[in-house]
Design an enzyme around this catalytic site. Structure first.
Site, short mmCIF file in Angstrom:
data_model
loop_
_atom_site.label_atom_id
_atom_site.label_comp_id
_atom_site.label_asym_id
_atom_site.label_seq_id
_atom_site.Cartn_x
_atom_site.Cartn_y
_atom_site.Cartn_z
N LYS A 119 50.44 38.51 49.28
CA LYS A 119 51.59 37.71 48.86
C LYS A 119 52.90 38.48 48.96
CE LYS A 119 49.73 34.15 45.87
NZ LYS A 119 49.85 33.50 44.55
N LYS A 211 41.87 31.39 55.10
CA LYS A 211 41.51 30.41 54.07
C LYS A 211 42.53 29.27 54.03
CE LYS A 211 43.63 32.10 49.83
NZ LYS A 211 43.55 32.37 48.42
N LYS A 214 47.93 26.73 50.31
CA LYS A 214 49.17 25.99 50.10
C LYS A 214 50.31 26.56 50.91
CE LYS A 214 47.89 25.23 45.31
NZ LYS A 214 48.00 25.67 43.93
P1 AMP Z 1 45.54 28.46 43.03
O1 AMP Z 1 46.06 27.22 43.57
O2 AMP Z 1 45.82 29.65 43.87
O3 AMP Z 1 45.90 28.63 41.59
O4 AMP Z 1 43.97 28.29 43.08
C1 AMP Z 1 43.28 27.42 42.20
C2 AMP Z 1 41.80 27.54 42.40
O5 AMP Z 1 41.45 27.08 43.71
C3 AMP Z 1 41.24 28.96 42.29
O6 AMP Z 1 40.01 28.92 41.58
C4 AMP Z 1 41.01 29.37 43.71
O7 AMP Z 1 39.97 30.30 43.83
C5 AMP Z 1 40.64 28.05 44.36
N1 AMP Z 1 40.95 28.04 45.79
C6 AMP Z 1 42.18 28.15 46.37
N2 AMP Z 1 42.10 28.09 47.72
C7 AMP Z 1 40.77 27.96 48.01
C8 AMP Z 1 40.03 27.84 49.23
N3 AMP Z 1 40.63 27.85 50.42
N4 AMP Z 1 38.68 27.72 49.14
C9 AMP Z 1 38.06 27.69 47.93
N5 AMP Z 1 38.70 27.80 46.75
C10 AMP Z 1 40.04 27.92 46.78
#
Ligand code: AMP
Ligand code: TRP
Length: 350
Positions: A119, A211, A214
């Site tokens: 990041k 991966k 967003k």
């Molecule tokens: P965040 O939006 O970064 O707060 O992520 C929220 C949740 O979504 C966390 O548990 C992440 O591990 C999961 N997550 C985010 N991107 C992915 C992805 N590409 N595949 C699986 N899980 C994800």
């Protein structure tokens, strides 16, 4: 180790649109845990501001996103009455405990965090101090409820290990005081990650080695939870594949990241294994498989997106859910924070 009351905690950041990775890797998996555990699901808005406002869109957008993530929790089937749904900034004990965690964690531990490196990018000197100490706030989120189980996607595994390290070091450094305050051998549990199933890492639709995220500049790389049926269909149709037909066995997916990802998405959406999917589609062309995937995705995500939109249109209801959740979260967090103060040796009002 002492027995701790079992409790689930997890968080999702209100930054950028929620996508299929967030859903399959996290939110969808929060739902069945409600049957077995007391659950706390948090919109981690203080984590969102570790990046500059230009990234998350500024104050109005932050508010909108906090409500949208809450709507996704509710639309997915999280029950805010039996469990707790709230946004992090309403419970100041998170920030309070994060300071203690900052003083427990070592600089060397944070230096190893790969998410910071990703990041912060090349200009590390210009990253916020908050982005660097992000994992200690995350540790505080979990520890302030003495949570025992944390469902997350695979990308969060390293942060959870750090949380365990913070808990362990606090338990060791203050062992005598913990016993003297009547908490026995350990104050914080070592929270277990719940990372399993076919969807722990959903990859970009444009590049099976990255991966789904967003922050990817291409919207075609991800399926957003609010995408309509046509958009979902178009993105899946355009998704990168390779020229070979689908294999009949899972080992045939090795070295074929895009095929592996689409099969994994199908499996997770349907609640079956990759092997089951290949039994049905192995040997066939991608076009046939993609058509089935489109039907399945639209079927699962269409009603979810519609319910999210309905909920977001009633912000007063969402805000009431969040403040009720915050009250109940604080009722758990405050006594934990007071105990931490006693253990640490702070003088406090009795
Ligand atoms: P965040 O939006 O970064 O707060 O992520 C929220 C949740 O979504 C966390 O548990 C992440 O591990 C999961 N997550 C985010 N991107 C992915 C992805 N590409 N595949 C699986 N899980 C994800
Ligand atoms: N860091 C997590 C992510 O980006 C979000 C998060 C913050 C979290 N605090 C947490 C997840 C506590 C689980 C538990 O996905």
């Amino acid at each position: 180790m002492a027995a701790f009351k079992e409790r689930v905690f997890s968080g999702v950041q209100p930054t950028g649109n929620l996508h299929l990775g967030n859903y399959l890797g996290a939110i969808a998996r929060f739902v069945p845990l409600q049957e077995k555990y007391d659950c706390i699901y948090c919109v981690v808005d203080m984590h969102a501001i570790t990046m500059p406002p230009s990234v998350w869109g500024g104050p109005q957008e932050l508010k909108r996103q906090i409500r949208e993530v809450t709507a996704a929790f509710l639309a997915a089937g999280i029950d805010p009455k039996r469990h707790i749904v709230f946004n992090q900034s309403q419970v100041s004990e998170h920030a309070e405990l994060a300071w203690i965690c900052n003083c427990i964690a070592r600089i060397g531990w944070l230096n190893r965090m790969t998410q910071f490196k990703e990041k912060a990018g090349k200009d590390r000197e210009n990253a916020s101090v908050g982005l660097y100490s992000y994992p200690t706030l995350m540790a505080a989120d979990i520890l302030v409820y003495r949570a025992t189980h944390v469902p997350v996607g695979e990308d969060q595994k390293q942060h959870l290990e750090l949380t365990r390290d913070v808990a362990q070091k606090f338990n060791n450094d203050f062992a005598e005081s913990i016993a003297a305050c009547g908490f026995g051998e350990a104050f914080f549990p070592l929270a277990e990650p719940l990372i399993q199933g076919p969807a722990m890492r959903i990859m970009s639709l444009r590049d099976g080695t990255k991966k789904m995220s967003k922050s990817d500049p291409s919207d075609n790389s991800r399926i957003n939870l609010t995408d309509d049926a046509d958009t979902i269909a178009q993105k899946i149709r355009k998704a990168k594949t390779d020229p070979e037909p689908l294999p009949s066995e899972e080992k045939g997916l090795e070295g074929r990241p895009e095929a592996d990802n689409l099969v994994g998405i199908f499996a997770a959406l349907k609640g079956v294994s990759r092997t089951d999917v290949l039994r049905e589609f192995g040997g066939g062309q991608f076009s046939v498989f993609k058509a089935a995937l489109i039907d399945l995705a639209v079927d699962r995500l269409g009603p979810l997106g519609a319910e999210m939109k309905r909920l977001v249109d009633d912000p007063a209801h969402i805000d009431a859910v969040l403040s009720d959740g915050a009250d109940r979260a604080r009722a758990i967090a405050r006594p934990v924070m007071d105990a931490v103060k006693d253990i640490t040796g702070f003088v406090r009002r009795g």
